[in-house]
Design an enzyme around this catalytic site. Structure first.
Site, PDB file in Angstrom:
ATOM      1  N   GLU A 134       0.766  -1.332  -0.055  1.00 10.52           N
ATOM      2  CA  GLU A 134      -0.040  -0.164   0.034  1.00 10.52           C
ATOM      3  C   GLU A 134       0.830   1.121   0.042  1.00 10.52           C
ATOM      4  OE1 GLU A 134      -3.221   0.323  -0.408  1.00 10.52           O
ATOM      5  OE2 GLU A 134      -3.944  -1.826  -0.002  1.00 10.52           O
TER       6      GLU A 134
ATOM      7  N   CYS B 115      -2.352 -13.589 -14.364  1.00 12.90           N
ATOM      8  CA  CYS B 115      -2.391 -13.192 -15.480  1.00 12.90           C
ATOM      9  C   CYS B 115      -3.514 -12.586 -16.162  1.00 12.90           C
ATOM     10  CB  CYS B 115      -1.785 -14.461 -16.117  1.00 12.90           C
ATOM     11  SG  CYS B 115      -0.236 -14.825 -15.660  1.00 12.90           S
TER      12      CYS B 115
END
Length: 315
Positions: free
Chosen positions: A103, A129
């Site tokens: 974060e 992916c």
């Protein structure tokens, strides 16, 4: 019909895609030279990465470099080359697997550095992916809902650290042959960045319409590939088998919803290995020549692979 969902979009288009290459070329032969002590210890021949996966080389960002800058550059180029003003962007999504921190969201930095407006939503989507494709679906849905007019999706993959750490562990520790096999997929990865701009189709008739898609899950296999920033542990054989089986089931469902059965000019697929692409073509009866590949010279770039190929070969 089984699985998750089929969706259709009414007014979404793929306006522009950008590929940003990482600068350092790292050949498979170079990686195997680094791995030489481990290969000799386990009596494993060199050349297997290229032979089995089809990866001759990949790219790295500079050591200790800022690979998130690749996402910013891809986004900046997507806006400049399409002529879209940053103030018109209503959503920016980062879809990278790799990240230098948890974060804040990588999208927050991209939002700031591109000068996007305060009302523009900014957050990350992570889904191995598939994350860029997920971002495209989300953007198209929000456009259809009238919430936004443009969305920017970026991804910059930095796998150098994971590959170097994997090689170090295999060479410096008392690794087993099974460790070498489980690390194989890590060595096929590559660095690179992409930017994808999604727009309202009625504002850009020249863009490629996003018709819709089909999503099917095989979450019972979620432990076949476990990745961290230090590398991946992969059951390559089962991932190959189960991945192809899911792809075939999804294709069959898609044929019931869309006109894929009539054939397409090009099939732009995610690329984990040339063996996967060859296996898919064989099972579905498709022409291998219709699958443009970036894998041999750029490696598997995770969620960036598919849009990277679009940017390289699309028009």
């Amino acid at each position: 019909m089984t699985g998750n969902q089929t969706y259709r979009l009414n007014n979404a288009a793929l306006l522009h895609t950008v590929a940003v290459e990482a600068p350092e070329v790292v050949t498979t032969a170079m990686l195997e030279e680094m791995l030489a002590p481990a290969l000799e210890r386990h009596r494993m021949p060199s050349g297997k990465i290229e032979q089995l996966a089809g990866v001759r080389e990949r790219r790295w960002w500079p050591k200790d470099g800022d690979f998130v800058a690749g996402a910013v550059e891809a986004g900046r180029r997507a806006l400049a080359e399409s002529g879209v003003d940053p103030s018109d962007i209503g959503l920016v999504v980062n879809a990278s697997v790799t990240r230098p921190h948890l974060e804040p969201a990588i999208a927050a930095r991209v939002h700031h550095e591109l000068g996007l407006p305060p009302g523009c939503l900014a957050f990350d989507i992570t889904n191995a992916c598939l994350a860029v494709v997920n971002g495209i679906q989300l953007a198209g849905t929000m456009i259809d809902a009238g919430q936004i007019e443009y969305a920017l999706i970026v991804a910059s993959e930095g796998v150098r650290h994971g590959q170097e750490e994997t090689i170090r562990r295999l060479v410096e520790t008392d690794s087993k042959r099974s460790d070498m096999n489980e690390a194989f997929a890590t060595l096929t990865l590559g660095c690179g960045a992409v930017g994808v701009l999604v727009s309202r189709a009625d504002r850009h008739p020249e863009a490629h319409r996003i018709i819709g898609g089909v999503s099917r899950s095989g979450s019972e296999h979620h432990e076949l590939c476990i990745g961290t920033m230090d590398g991946m542990v992969t059951d390559n054989k089962r991932l190959f088998t189960e991945g192809l089986a899911l792809a075939v089931r999804t294709w069959q469902d898609a044929q019931n919803e869309f006109d894929w059965a009539d054939g397409m000019d090009w099939y732009v697929a995610h690329q984990t290995s040339t063996a996967h692409i060859d296996g898919l073509c064989k099972k579905l009866g498709l022409d291998r020549a219709q699958f443009p590949l970036t894998l041999p010279t750029f490696g598997n770039m995770g969620p960036a692979s598919l849009p990277f190929t679009l940017a390289k070969y699309g028009d």
